[in-house]
Design a protein around this motif. Structure first.
Motif, short mmCIF file in Angstrom:
data_model
loop_
_atom_site.label_atom_id
_atom_site.label_comp_id
_atom_site.label_asym_id
_atom_site.label_seq_id
_atom_site.Cartn_x
_atom_site.Cartn_y
_atom_site.Cartn_z
N VAL B 34 0.67 -1.43 -0.16
CA VAL B 34 -0.23 0.33 -0.07
C VAL B 34 0.99 1.02 0.02
CG1 VAL B 34 -1.95 -1.11 0.71
CG2 VAL B 34 -0.01 0.10 2.40
N GLY B 35 0.18 2.28 -0.04
CA GLY B 35 0.95 3.72 0.18
C GLY B 35 2.12 3.46 0.90
N GLN B 36 3.19 3.40 1.27
CA GLN B 36 4.72 3.05 1.73
C GLN B 36 5.27 4.64 2.39
OE1 GLN B 36 5.32 1.23 -1.67
NE2 GLN B 36 4.74 -0.88 -0.27
N SER B 37 4.42 4.91 3.60
CA SER B 37 5.42 5.89 4.28
C SER B 37 7.17 6.15 4.61
CB SER B 37 4.30 5.89 5.86
OG SER B 37 5.21 6.28 6.67
N PRO B 38 7.20 6.64 4.57
CA PRO B 38 8.23 6.89 4.78
C PRO B 38 8.93 7.68 6.31
CG PRO B 38 7.84 9.29 3.23
CD PRO B 38 6.49 8.43 4.20
N LEU B 39 8.18 7.45 6.92
CA LEU B 39 8.85 8.05 8.17
C LEU B 39 9.37 7.73 8.96
CD1 LEU B 39 7.03 10.05 10.48
CD2 LEU B 39 5.74 7.79 11.34
N PRO B 40 10.68 8.13 9.37
CA PRO B 40 11.74 7.72 9.35
C PRO B 40 11.90 7.16 10.82
CG PRO B 40 12.35 9.52 9.40
CD PRO B 40 10.65 9.86 8.61
N GLN B 41 11.73 6.33 11.61
CA GLN B 41 12.06 5.86 13.28
C GLN B 41 12.70 6.80 13.71
OE1 GLN B 41 10.38 4.37 14.57
NE2 GLN B 41 9.44 2.22 13.81
N LEU B 42 13.24 7.64 14.81
CA LEU B 42 13.93 8.45 14.92
C LEU B 42 13.90 8.94 16.60
CD1 LEU B 42 12.31 12.19 13.33
CD2 LEU B 42 14.21 10.40 12.37
N PRO B 43 14.76 8.82 17.49
CA PRO B 43 15.04 8.26 19.17
C PRO B 43 14.38 9.78 19.29
CG PRO B 43 17.48 8.39 17.66
CD PRO B 43 16.38 8.90 16.51
N ALA B 44 13.79 9.32 20.84
CA ALA B 44 12.92 10.54 21.71
C ALA B 44 13.31 11.74 21.82
CB ALA B 44 12.45 9.43 22.53
N ASP B 45 14.87 11.28 21.34
CA ASP B 45 15.31 13.11 21.71
C ASP B 45 15.98 13.73 20.95
OD1 ASP B 45 17.14 11.33 21.25
OD2 ASP B 45 18.67 11.82 23.33
N PHE B 46 15.56 13.63 19.43
CA PHE B 46 16.53 13.57 18.04
C PHE B 46 15.94 15.14 18.07
CE2 PHE B 46 15.63 14.56 13.42
CZ PHE B 46 16.88 14.20 13.09
N GLY B 47 14.57 15.46 17.96
CA GLY B 47 14.39 17.05 18.04
C GLY B 47 14.55 17.81 18.94
N LYS B 48 15.59 17.17 20.49
CA LYS B 48 15.66 18.20 21.25
C LYS B 48 15.95 19.98 21.66
CE LYS B 48 16.63 17.55 25.57
NZ LYS B 48 18.11 17.12 26.25
N GLY B 49 15.25 20.47 21.68
CA GLY B 49 15.71 22.08 21.32
C GLY B 49 15.21 22.50 20.19
N LYS B 50 15.05 21.51 19.27
CA LYS B 50 14.37 22.02 18.98
C LYS B 50 12.96 22.43 18.27
CE LYS B 50 18.26 21.49 16.00
NZ LYS B 50 18.79 22.63 15.54
N LYS B 51 12.78 24.06 18.14
CA LYS B 51 10.88 24.20 17.51
C LYS B 51 11.20 23.79 16.61
CE LYS B 51 11.12 27.50 20.85
NZ LYS B 51 10.43 29.14 21.51
N ILE B 52 9.66 23.77 16.43
CA ILE B 52 8.46 23.44 14.88
C ILE B 52 7.56 24.38 15.14
CG2 ILE B 52 7.78 21.77 12.60
CD1 ILE B 52 10.19 20.42 13.28
N ILE B 53 7.07 25.20 14.18
CA ILE B 53 6.00 25.79 13.85
C ILE B 53 4.90 24.79 13.07
CG2 ILE B 53 4.82 27.96 13.34
CD1 ILE B 53 7.03 29.17 13.19
N ILE B 54 3.94 24.56 12.49
CA ILE B 54 3.55 23.52 12.19
C ILE B 54 2.72 24.65 11.94
CG2 ILE B 54 1.65 21.97 11.75
CD1 ILE B 54 3.78 20.30 13.42
#
Lengths: 528, 528
Positions: B34-54
């Motif tokens: 089916v539609g393959q997801s490209p979602l990477p498996q990221l560690p729980a602290d991968f984005g630590k300290g990074k801000k994202i506006i959605i």
């Protein structure tokens, strides 16, 4: 619809309201006709002072009692088993499945899983049984009879690897459309079609088969993907079309046309919690009118009354009444002492019984997680030739998988077809273990590596179930016509009823309409 | 499946268990992709300290936040409306439908009836959105996309009187099978088919079209009955087959093939209580991460960071972050101040928007009682060309009937097809009253005498809905390819996401996969 007719109907609706317009439309033939009920509207005191014995608390017997009570009759139902429903039987945790040969299986499925051993679906055109569900407060849910993600498997197709139903259906359509387009373009059918029709048909076929602009079939998204459509730059990749010659040799038509038989067409329903919710709905309403564990030993009928002998906890009893509605299965009637005419006695063996069976397992729902199959049926060409996925409690951890539902004798034309009388390859399997193994193998062929997840099998062979001794009386075959006609006739004050006296044999709707028909005949006899 | 492969898989299952065999089967290509997801498996602290506006709390934006939070990012969602979901919008009692031209409709439907104004179905192959339903505890029920009792109507067919879908489908099949059988028997296709294939195909066609033994189509029970099968001596009477020339002229193919498009195939689902159960499921999980009533006024992006200006209760605000995922609809982006490249700014108008609409009414469920239609869609050839019956609360007294769901511009190839840009006959109707009248007329053509039962209409025209200004970005047309490719590229630290950047445009699955793809790209950028 012509303007005149529409205006006419609007008038009717304005004057007489909703029901009047409805009745008028039926009279004009504008409404889809379904199995018509012959149930007469009887006054509430019509049956006052009249006793009726009803033999069998299946759907026919309970429908008869339910309606006769409304008309003031005094009804008694004798039921051999300790439960209502007859073949409307839901096997679940705690159910004991006992065969006439002494085999006993005890069901201990978890999480509310169940098997509807007899009827398991209600099509939306079976309006009378649906009506009783409404009256009795039986909650329904959609039964999924078709999933395009279900599988098909044949040793002659795709190296024996299972394919999705959508591939078989749409690749076949593609090839049919291409062949017919070719024939048309060779002017073979010029005598059959005008120029205008030819142009329209070619356009239709292009769409029907999803042909390319040259009229060739080269695959279609309808048959699904190897790489599905996703996000970003990656393009979807279609399944390579299956080989047409293999498709013809494999002949998956049983599965391809299954959902299109009139009584299997969408939308279908099932009672939430099991088909026996209907049986218990009737039984709760009828209360102590039903006498359980009362097998009938003799029926004595005359022009005046009926006397039925039976046992209650082993003790012989008799009961007399003005009328009897007898819904016992034919194989039981053939063994029950009676004073019926020789023609009627002969009719009891005049319709061959189809020995249907079902096998079901408890299993984790791997088919949902791995194959996106939610309900529907997979088909194969093995001893066990279908695997039916549960529709209840979708997305829950475990479910009851039906792997095997067919006749133990050879059938021509699928379920409900003509029995040859010879054992099927499944029926010929000598032991219950061999039958379970065949069931497991079917799942393995469709879902390689998964059949080891199946546990706690239950095998219901209707020919071996006491008080049934078969599943359906095959009144489709022309040889059954004399018996059908004979059993239409009452024996004195005894009237026969059951799905086998309808053109909807093995459907609850047939049992209901047959009960209505018995009431119609009794009312007529009383009025003359 | 070859024996070797099966044994191999059984070994894997024995050694590695269930999941290992599953993964192996996928690798071997044995599982339906089916539609393959490209979602990477990221560690729980991968984005630590990074801000994202959605930007946008639709399905794409909320999926992004939901997954990025798992990877330790600090997410803020700015949403212009006072509710989550975007086009995942359920209109029900209390909903105010407000158009950009000032038109206001207040919905006051009873008995829990609702309209899913945007997405209304989830096919079973859309595994990622189904997965979120599981994770978020959104309860699903089967959505009935097809009822063979649904109707088709054309002035060119059956004197304009509506017929059942089963008649159109099966009469057409019968005629196709008869024609192809004739062509084969004239030896026109001898070059295409071996003798054996010819014999098999003729047998298949007999079954496919339910032809008589002379290979003629004379009607089939699959097309339904005038007098249905009942009990007793009365025999069922089949519908007379529809006229083939009329069938070709009427061309009901849109309706005939609808259910066979890959994303409309059975089994389909809907959340119990309305599609917005998914939106609120995400929103409840994300909590105060979502800032409502915060329309974006300007986006300023660079290689280092992103700054977004917006208003909150009319007061200007700004927010800065390391990354931005922008899921605003293209027509909104085209009007929002930004510092993007000219190529990207041009891309915002590079995909034509399809102006889909829906019209829905509250009504007693006459279609269930009179026509045995439970869910599914009827098709006709009028200004409003489909009527869609509710699947929720079947058998209850009232329901919400969708009479009209299409584009207000001409579409070639049905929903999701190519927009010509010209107004459709519906789109050209000058007033909302005229649109309701067209909707009512469609119901009247299908259900004569019934349209007067329709009340409380609601018209959702996506092109006029603030913060949407259209329904789907038509990325099917080749002209959209440059915009699609351009918007794949980030603008500095701003990444675009939404169903329009997937091959599943207008499906929630496309929005989900597009959000996964944005995360994949951000993770890659962070890792390089």
């Amino acid at each position: 619809m012509s303007l005149t007719r529409r205006v006419f109907l609007q008038r009717i609706a304005q004057i007489g309201g909703y029901s009047a317009a409805f009745a008028t439309m039926q009279a004009l033939g504008l409404m889809p006709a379904v199995g018509q009920s012959p149930l007469p509207q009887l006054p509430a005191d019509f049956g006052k002072g009249k006793k009726i014995i009803i033999l069998g608390a299946g759907i026919a017997g309970m429908t008869a009692a339910y309606e006769l009570r409304k008309a003031g009759f005094d009804c008694t139902i004798l039921e051999a088993r300790n439960r209502p429903g007859g073949r409307n039987w839901t096997v679940r945790d705690g159910t004991k499945v006992e065969f006439t040969d002494g085999t006993i299986q005890n069901c201990d499925w978890q999480d509310g899983g169940y098997l509807n051993a007899g009827p398991a679906r209600i099509p939306s055109i079976h309006t009378h049984i649906l009506g009783y569900c409404q009256e009795l407060g039986v909650r329904l849910e959609v039964e999924v009879n078709t999933s395009r993600s279900a599988l098909m498997q044949s040793p002659k197709l795709n190296h024996g690897d299972p394919v999705q139903q959508r591939q078989v259906v749409h690749d076949t359509r593609g090839y049919l459309a291409e062949l017919l387009s070719k024939a048309i373009n060779k002017h073979t059918l010029d005598h059959e079609l005008s120029k205008e029709e030819t142009a329209r048909l070619l356009e239709f076929l292009q769409n029907f088969g999803d042909l390319n602009k040259d009229g060739r079939y080269t695959g279609t998204p309808r048959a699904g993907f190897i790489t599905g459509p996703g996000a970003g730059p990656v393009n979807p990749v279609l399944h390579k079309p299956l080989n047409f010659s293999e498709l013809l040799a494999a002949d998956m038509s049983t599965g391809e046309f299954y959902e299109e038989q009139i009584d299997w067409q969408a939308t279908m329903f099932q009672p939430i919690g099991g088909m026996d919710r209907i049986a218990y709905g009737f039984a709760n309403s009828l209360g102590d009118m039903i006498h359980y564990e009362c097998p009938v030993t003799e029926i004595t009928t005359s022009g005046q009354s009926v006397t039925v002998a039976y046992t209650k906890s082993g003790t012989p009893q008799t009961i007399s009444a003005d009328f009897c509605i007898c819904t016992l299965p034919l194989p039981i009637l053939a063994k029950t002492k009676n004073n019926f005419s020789p023609e009627t006695q002969q009719a009891f063996t005049g319709m061959p019984m189809v020995p249907l069976y079902k096998i079901a397992w408890q299993s984790p729902r791997f088919w949902e997680k791995e194959n996106n199959i939610y309900g529907g049926i997979s088909f194969l060409k093995d001893k066990v030739d279908l695997v039916w996925y549960p529709t209840d409690k979708l997305f829950s951890p475990t479910g009851v998988l039906v792997a095997g539902f067919n006749s133990e004798q050879e059938l021509i034309g699928g379920l409900g077809g003509t029995t040859t009388g010879k054992l099927s390859s499944f029926g010929a399997l000598p032991t219950i273990e061999a039958k379970f193994e065949a069931s497991r193998q079917a799942v393995e062929l469709l879902h390689p590596g998964r059949s080891h997840l199946l546990t706690k099998p239950i095998y219901v062979a209707w020919a071996k179930i006491p008080y049934s001794l078969g599943c359906l009386a095959n009144n489709f075959v022309s040889g059954s016509a004399p018996a059908y006609a004979q059993l239409e006739k009452p024996e004195g004050k005894t009237y026969f009823a059951g799905d086998y006296l309808s053109h909807l044999v093995a459907w609850q709707e047939g049992a209901v309409l047959s009960a209505h028909h018995a009431i119609e005949r009794i009312a007529k006899q009383m009025q003359t």
